[in-house]
Design a protein around this motif. Structure first.
Motif, mmCIF file in Angstrom:
data_model
loop_
_atom_site.group_PDB
_atom_site.id
_atom_site.type_symbol
_atom_site.label_atom_id
_atom_site.label_comp_id
_atom_site.label_asym_id
_atom_site.label_seq_id
_atom_site.Cartn_x
_atom_site.Cartn_y
_atom_site.Cartn_z
ATOM 1 N N UNK A 3 -19.903 82.260 28.398
ATOM 2 C CA UNK A 3 -20.001 82.680 27.008
ATOM 3 C C UNK A 3 -20.191 81.444 26.135
ATOM 4 N N UNK A 4 -21.298 81.392 25.438
ATOM 5 C CA UNK A 4 -21.534 80.300 24.498
ATOM 6 C C UNK A 4 -21.001 80.736 23.139
ATOM 7 N N UNK A 5 -19.813 80.242 22.799
ATOM 8 C CA UNK A 5 -19.171 80.630 21.541
ATOM 9 C C UNK A 5 -19.127 79.463 20.569
ATOM 10 N N UNK A 6 -20.119 78.603 20.656
ATOM 11 C CA UNK A 6 -20.217 77.505 19.710
ATOM 12 C C UNK A 6 -20.487 78.057 18.309
ATOM 13 N N UNK A 7 -20.199 77.237 17.282
ATOM 14 C CA UNK A 7 -20.354 77.707 15.906
ATOM 15 C C UNK A 7 -21.771 78.171 15.587
ATOM 16 N N UNK A 8 -22.828 77.418 15.950
ATOM 17 C CA UNK A 8 -24.184 77.903 15.639
ATOM 18 C C UNK A 8 -24.484 79.267 16.259
ATOM 19 N N UNK A 11 -22.401 81.933 14.403
ATOM 20 C CA UNK A 11 -22.916 82.180 13.057
ATOM 21 C C UNK A 11 -24.217 82.972 13.098
ATOM 22 N N UNK A 12 -25.199 82.507 13.871
ATOM 23 C CA UNK A 12 -26.514 83.147 13.895
ATOM 24 C C UNK A 12 -26.525 84.432 14.728
ATOM 25 N N UNK A 13 -25.656 84.517 15.732
ATOM 26 C CA UNK A 13 -25.683 85.683 16.601
ATOM 27 C C UNK A 13 -24.711 86.775 16.239
ATOM 28 N N UNK A 14 -23.622 86.423 15.518
ATOM 29 C CA UNK A 14 -22.589 87.425 15.220
ATOM 30 C C UNK A 14 -22.243 87.504 13.737
ATOM 31 N N UNK A 15 -21.773 86.392 13.170
ATOM 32 C CA UNK A 15 -21.209 86.457 11.824
ATOM 33 C C UNK A 15 -22.241 86.782 10.757
ATOM 34 N N UNK A 204 -24.159 90.846 25.137
ATOM 35 C CA UNK A 204 -25.399 90.066 25.150
ATOM 36 C C UNK A 204 -25.145 88.669 25.700
ATOM 37 N N UNK A 205 -24.021 88.055 25.266
ATOM 38 C CA UNK A 205 -23.674 86.731 25.768
ATOM 39 C C UNK A 205 -23.425 86.753 27.271
ATOM 40 N N UNK A 206 -22.884 87.864 27.757
ATOM 41 C CA UNK A 206 -22.627 87.999 29.190
ATOM 42 C C UNK A 206 -23.908 88.225 29.985
ATOM 43 N N UNK A 207 -25.002 88.459 29.290
ATOM 44 C CA UNK A 207 -26.280 88.626 29.968
ATOM 45 C C UNK A 207 -26.602 90.040 30.383
ATOM 46 N N UNK A 208 -25.794 91.035 29.925
ATOM 47 C CA UNK A 208 -26.015 92.406 30.364
ATOM 48 C C UNK A 208 -27.376 92.929 29.922
#
Length: 322
Positions: A3-8, A11-15, A204-208
């Motif tokens: 899981x790539x949970x970096x800030x960018x 921010x761009x993918x969730x928040x 999506x982050x998990x690649x499903x």
């Protein structure tokens, strides 16, 4: 599993997407309530009243149809409010939502055409034209279904409601009522939409979704009536996005000599196969914020089933006569 949970990424993918989604749902909720409080639904209903009456749909469904040309969220909010108040039944809610297929399609038609035209030229007009015919067929089919599935609407009910509505002149009262109902509904939107959207982000982050898209793209061999080059369009349409399929189609027109007929069929197949999963992925978070989650699933499933059936029918006719 990574899981790539970096800030960018967050921010761009969730928040940011969640903030935009929440804003537009909130705006649609407020506008929908305001239109109902001011009784403007009666005026909007006049525009689609002849068609809605043939489908035995009430005035709120006709108003929602008119509003769907400008905002799908507001149109659905109007239906949800009417359903919550018992004005329309489950069956009429389902048919009304499907009835809005045509204005919803035309709301996005300019964007689709002007994205497709630079890649595939005049072929874009054929492809967009076929999808437009499919949208018209969906609305016509709902008009026919309404004649059999809904009771007749009393004659003159829309005009009489319109006349009665003119008595309401207190705009301040309407605004207060709108604001009160908005504050009542907004928490439900946030409590349901935000967790669902976050869940889809983690999946999506998990690649499903990538795995599902790649798996489905690998099954395009079933469509052996298309040349191998055209199957590449279908695969990219499913594994990436609509624009990727168009980019491949544009390249193949020049390099592989594919005909307009083959390009159009490949895009239609890619559209049919890729849309259901993407619709559920993108529509469910906001549908669940407007309707009850179970109803949201039913509405999306019925929409996608009818959409696929209409595209298959139109694409099949095109394949036979072109």
């Amino acid at each position: 599993m990574f899981f790539d949970l970096s800030w960018p990424v967050l921010w761009h993918g969730l928040l940011w997407p969640l903030m935009r989604l929440t804003f537009f749902i909130s705006l649609g909720l407020f506008v929908g309530n305001l239109i109902e409080s001011l009784h403007w639904t009666r005026h909007a209903a006049r525009l689609a009243d002849p068609l809605a009456r043939r489908a035995r749909l009430k005035d709120v469904s006709a108003a929602s149809f008119s509003m769907a040309f400008f905002s799908g969220i507001t149109a659905n909010t109007m239906l949800s409010e009417a359903h919550a108040k018992g004005t329309i039944s489950d069956r009429e809610l389902m048919l009304s939502n499907l009835f809005n297929s045509l204005p919803t399609y035309f709301l996005h038609l300019p964007t689709v055409f002007f994205i497709a035209a630079p890649f595939i030229g005049s072929t874009a007009a054929v492809y967009v034209g076929l999808t437009a015919v499919a949208a018209v067929l969906r609305t016509v089919s709902i008009v026919v279904a309404g004649r059999f599935l809904l009771p007749p609407v009393p004659e003159g009910c829309v005009p009489c409601r319109l006349d009665e509505a003119e008595a309401m002149r207190d705009k301040g009262s309407a605004l207060r009522k709108t604001w009160r109902r908005f504050l009542e509904r907004l928490p439900r939107v946030l409590y349901i939409t935000a967790p669902i959207y976050a869940g889809f982000f983690l999946l999506k982050q998990a690649g499903l979704f990538s795995w599902l898209e790649q798996f489905m793209a690998g099954q395009v061999g079933f469509f052996s009536f298309l040349p191998p080059e055209a199957l590449t369009i279908v695969a990219f349409h499913m594994a990436a996005e609509f624009t990727a399929g168009l980019a491949v189609a544009g390249a193949l027109i020049a390099d592989a000599g594919l005909t307009q007929y083959q390009i159009v069929l490949a895009l239609m197949v890619g559209n049919i196969l890729s849309s259901p999963m993407r619709a559920f992925r993108h529509q469910f978070p906001y549908y669940a914020g407007i309707f009850k989650p179970r109803m949201a699933v039913r509405l999306i499933a019925c929409n996608q089933t009818l959409r696929a059936a209409s595209l298959i029918l139109v694409g099949g006719v095109y394949a036979l006569v072109a």
